[in-house]
Design a protein around this motif. Sequence first.
Motif, PDB file in Angstrom:
ATOM      1  N   VAL A 105      70.269  57.393  59.123  1.00 33.61           N
ATOM      2  CA  VAL A 105      68.859  57.457  59.519  1.00 33.61           C
ATOM      3  C   VAL A 105      68.215  56.114  59.204  1.00 33.61           C
ATOM      4  CG1 VAL A 105      68.698  59.944  59.163  1.00 33.61           C
ATOM      5  CG2 VAL A 105      68.132  58.400  57.279  1.00 33.61           C
ATOM      6  N   ALA A 106      67.142  55.826  59.928  1.00 30.66           N
ATOM      7  CA  ALA A 106      66.446  54.552  59.732  1.00 30.66           C
ATOM      8  C   ALA A 106      64.950  54.801  59.748  1.00 30.66           C
ATOM      9  CB  ALA A 106      66.825  53.560  60.827  1.00 30.66           C
ATOM     10  N   ASN A 107      64.238  53.989  58.990  1.00 31.80           N
ATOM     11  CA  ASN A 107      62.784  54.066  58.988  1.00 31.80           C
ATOM     12  C   ASN A 107      62.257  53.100  60.044  1.00 31.80           C
ATOM     13  OD1 ASN A 107      59.935  53.190  58.070  1.00 31.80           O
ATOM     14  ND2 ASN A 107      60.357  55.010  56.835  1.00 31.80           N
ATOM     15  N   ILE A 108      61.709  53.679  61.116  1.00 28.34           N
ATOM     16  CA  ILE A 108      61.182  52.883  62.233  1.00 28.34           C
ATOM     17  C   ILE A 108      59.684  53.099  62.298  1.00 28.34           C
ATOM     18  CG2 ILE A 108      61.339  52.363  64.685  1.00 28.34           C
ATOM     19  CD1 ILE A 108      63.967  51.908  63.235  1.00 28.34           C
ATOM     20  N   ARG A 109      58.929  52.080  61.946  1.00 28.42           N
ATOM     21  CA  ARG A 109      57.462  52.126  62.007  1.00 28.42           C
ATOM     22  C   ARG A 109      56.908  53.351  61.279  1.00 28.42           C
ATOM     23  NH1 ARG A 109      57.357  47.905  65.016  1.00 28.42           N
ATOM     24  NH2 ARG A 109      58.617  47.691  66.904  1.00 28.42           N
ATOM     25  N   GLY A 110      57.455  53.580  60.086  1.00 24.45           N
ATOM     26  CA  GLY A 110      56.946  54.653  59.241  1.00 24.45           C
ATOM     27  C   GLY A 110      57.515  56.025  59.521  1.00 24.45           C
ATOM     28  N   THR A 111      58.441  56.130  60.491  1.00 24.65           N
ATOM     29  CA  THR A 111      59.042  57.412  60.843  1.00 24.65           C
ATOM     30  C   THR A 111      60.552  57.342  60.628  1.00 24.65           C
ATOM     31  OG1 THR A 111      57.340  57.819  62.512  1.00 24.65           O
ATOM     32  CG2 THR A 111      59.339  59.134  62.663  1.00 24.65           C
ATOM     33  N   THR A 112      61.099  58.361  59.983  1.00 24.19           N
ATOM     34  CA  THR A 112      62.544  58.415  59.758  1.00 24.19           C
ATOM     35  C   THR A 112      63.222  59.050  60.966  1.00 24.19           C
ATOM     36  OG1 THR A 112      62.230  58.590  57.369  1.00 24.19           O
ATOM     37  CG2 THR A 112      64.369  59.277  58.253  1.00 24.19           C
ATOM     38  N   LEU A 113      64.155  58.296  61.587  1.00 25.23           N
ATOM     39  CA  LEU A 113      64.802  58.760  62.814  1.00 25.23           C
ATOM     40  C   LEU A 113      66.315  58.805  62.632  1.00 25.23           C
ATOM     41  CD1 LEU A 113      62.924  56.611  65.507  1.00 25.23           C
ATOM     42  CD2 LEU A 113      62.395  58.937  64.764  1.00 25.23           C
ATOM     43  N   PRO A 114      66.978  59.808  63.224  1.00 27.50           N
ATOM     44  CA  PRO A 114      68.443  59.801  63.241  1.00 27.50           C
ATOM     45  C   PRO A 114      68.939  58.746  64.228  1.00 27.50           C
ATOM     46  CG  PRO A 114      67.610  61.651  64.520  1.00 27.50           C
ATOM     47  CD  PRO A 114      66.409  61.002  63.880  1.00 27.50           C
ATOM     48  N   ILE A 115      70.006  58.050  63.869  1.00 27.83           N
ATOM     49  CA  ILE A 115      70.580  57.016  64.722  1.00 27.83           C
ATOM     50  C   ILE A 115      71.989  57.461  65.104  1.00 27.83           C
ATOM     51  CG2 ILE A 115      71.129  54.590  64.971  1.00 27.83           C
ATOM     52  CD1 ILE A 115      68.155  55.136  64.511  1.00 27.83           C
ATOM     53  N   LEU A 116      72.209  57.720  66.396  1.00 26.57           N
ATOM     54  CA  LEU A 116      73.481  58.216  66.894  1.00 26.57           C
ATOM     55  C   LEU A 116      74.315  57.081  67.463  1.00 26.57           C
ATOM     56  CD1 LEU A 116      71.593  60.770  66.825  1.00 26.57           C
ATOM     57  CD2 LEU A 116      72.882  61.617  68.795  1.00 26.57           C
ATOM     58  N   ASP A 117      75.597  57.124  67.193  1.00 23.17           N
ATOM     59  CA  ASP A 117      76.531  56.190  67.808  1.00 23.17           C
ATOM     60  C   ASP A 117      76.852  56.729  69.205  1.00 23.17           C
ATOM     61  OD1 ASP A 117      78.857  54.782  68.645  1.00 23.17           O
ATOM     62  OD2 ASP A 117      79.386  54.357  66.571  1.00 23.17           O
ATOM     63  N   LEU A 118      76.315  56.092  70.235  1.00 20.30           N
ATOM     64  CA  LEU A 118      76.465  56.625  71.584  1.00 20.30           C
ATOM     65  C   LEU A 118      77.918  56.599  72.038  1.00 20.30           C
ATOM     66  CD1 LEU A 118      74.966  57.902  73.893  1.00 20.30           C
ATOM     67  CD2 LEU A 118      74.450  55.635  74.793  1.00 20.30           C
ATOM     68  N   ALA A 119      78.677  55.607  71.594  1.00 23.48           N
ATOM     69  CA  ALA A 119      80.100  55.556  71.949  1.00 23.48           C
ATOM     70  C   ALA A 119      80.825  56.779  71.390  1.00 23.48           C
ATOM     71  CB  ALA A 119      80.734  54.269  71.424  1.00 23.48           C
ATOM     72  N   LEU A 120      80.607  57.092  70.119  1.00 21.55           N
ATOM     73  CA  LEU A 120      81.207  58.277  69.512  1.00 21.55           C
ATOM     74  C   LEU A 120      80.781  59.545  70.241  1.00 21.55           C
ATOM     75  CD1 LEU A 120      81.118  58.046  65.589  1.00 21.55           C
ATOM     76  CD2 LEU A 120      83.096  58.470  67.062  1.00 21.55           C
ATOM     77  N   ALA A 121      79.515  59.592  70.608  1.00 19.71           N
ATOM     78  CA  ALA A 121      78.959  60.801  71.221  1.00 19.71           C
ATOM     79  C   ALA A 121      79.600  61.130  72.553  1.00 19.71           C
ATOM     80  CB  ALA A 121      77.444  60.662  71.392  1.00 19.71           C
ATOM     81  N   ILE A 122      80.102  60.107  73.269  1.00 21.47           N
ATOM     82  CA  ILE A 122      80.720  60.370  74.570  1.00 21.47           C
ATOM     83  C   ILE A 122      82.248  60.269  74.501  1.00 21.47           C
ATOM     84  CG2 ILE A 122      78.647  59.608  75.796  1.00 21.47           C
ATOM     85  CD1 ILE A 122      80.129  57.026  76.520  1.00 21.47           C
ATOM     86  N   GLY A 123      82.780  60.353  73.272  1.00 23.70           N
ATOM     87  CA  GLY A 123      84.228  60.449  73.118  1.00 23.70           C
ATOM     88  C   GLY A 123      84.974  59.147  73.037  1.00 23.70           C
ATOM     89  N   LYS A 124      84.275  58.041  72.768  1.00 24.07           N
ATOM     90  CA  LYS A 124      84.918  56.741  72.641  1.00 24.07           C
ATOM     91  C   LYS A 124      84.963  56.328  71.169  1.00 24.07           C
ATOM     92  CE  LYS A 124      83.539  55.208  77.264  1.00 24.07           C
ATOM     93  NZ  LYS A 124      84.925  55.223  77.785  1.00 24.07           N
ATOM     94  N   PRO A 125      85.746  55.295  70.818  1.00 24.09           N
ATOM     95  CA  PRO A 125      85.779  54.833  69.426  1.00 24.09           C
ATOM     96  C   PRO A 125      84.399  54.387  68.953  1.00 24.09           C
ATOM     97  CG  PRO A 125      87.614  53.908  70.668  1.00 24.09           C
ATOM     98  CD  PRO A 125      86.712  54.569  71.669  1.00 24.09           C
ATOM     99  N   ALA A 126      84.153  54.569  67.667  1.00 25.47           N
ATOM    100  CA  ALA A 126      82.861  54.189  67.103  1.00 25.47           C
ATOM    101  C   ALA A 126      82.646  52.682  67.197  1.00 25.47           C
ATOM    102  CB  ALA A 126      82.794  54.628  65.642  1.00 25.47           C
ATOM    103  N   LEU A 127      81.379  52.277  67.320  1.00 21.78           N
ATOM    104  CA  LEU A 127      81.048  50.857  67.276  1.00 21.78           C
ATOM    105  C   LEU A 127      81.356  50.327  65.882  1.00 21.78           C
ATOM    106  CD1 LEU A 127      77.640  50.787  69.210  1.00 21.78           C
ATOM    107  CD2 LEU A 127      79.900  50.176  70.068  1.00 21.78           C
ATOM    108  N   ALA A 128      82.010  49.189  65.810  1.00 21.93           N
ATOM    109  CA  ALA A 128      82.460  48.669  64.516  1.00 21.93           C
ATOM    110  C   ALA A 128      81.447  47.709  63.889  1.00 21.93           C
ATOM    111  CB  ALA A 128      83.812  47.981  64.685  1.00 21.93           C
ATOM    112  N   ASP A 129      80.934  46.792  64.657  1.00 19.82           N
ATOM    113  CA  ASP A 129      80.067  45.743  64.120  1.00 19.82           C
ATOM    114  C   ASP A 129      78.601  46.150  64.259  1.00 19.82           C
ATOM    115  OD1 ASP A 129      78.967  43.434  63.194  1.00 19.82           O
ATOM    116  OD2 ASP A 129      79.589  42.183  64.889  1.00 19.82           O
TER     117      ASP A 129
END
Length: 310
Positions: A62-86
Amino acid sequence: MAGVLDSVNQRTQLVGQNRLELLLFRLDGSQLYGINVFKVKEVLQCPRLTLMPKSGPVVRGVANIRGTTLPILDLALAIGKPALADLQNSFTIITEYNTQTLGFLVRSVERIVNMNWEEILPPPKGAGLDHYLTAVTHFENQLVEIIDVEKVLAEAAPVSEVASVEILDADVQIKALSCRVLIVDDSSVARRQIIRCLQNLGVEVVALNDGREALTFLKQMADEGRRPADEFLMMISDIEMPEMDGYTLTTEVRHDPRMQDMHILLHTSLSGVFNQNMVKRVGADDFLAKFQPDDLATRVAERIRHADRN
């Protein structure tokens, strides 16, 4: 990347013209992907992420974006691809749709392109049933895959598809059994959610995949001397659809005297006040943000009661 998005007012000028703007991005690799700019709030360098216990497998933190805590999803993982590394050199697309705000990690963000919905095509028939595409298009001789982010969200944060039992009184429940509703949505997940919600009310559902298919279907009915408004309680249509969007579909229906009295509810994952104004401009009867089964069931119940009075 702060200036990658134009103002909302400028972008909304496209609405009702069967046009859209796509934000193009890449995951690892050369494949181009796209997301409708109307779903995007901002684009920024990957923020500092805090790991959360028991979070879903595609949530990198999760990340604090402009005072709001948001979940951050790895879109590559979400569609069945390897996770982003960098992650340090990745970007986050902050999105708002289906009444939720979240971030998608991507490798790079390319540009925004202005396109006609007629250039946006359904996924190839050979793509199978488990793909994450809602549409494809071409830009500068490159294939652009438009990801079904509603499916990504539904898998990352499942919601109930069943409305509360107290929504319908006994009289409405009985009348619902003789009602048919036409739904139009290009997302397989959204269609499934709406179908299950309405079928649990006892309503018969006819489901079509996009605005062009729906308009052809309705015109064929009218050509046969049948009035769509007599056969369907209402039409529930998405706005974002390949080939013909929901605004254009509504406009076409309203301009045809054989079907212009059909009740139309625009049901969309897009957020924003502009939707309310566009509902009036194109002649739709109502607007509802996806996906709240109780809200959808309530609108259908209201329509059943109104139709019965008439």
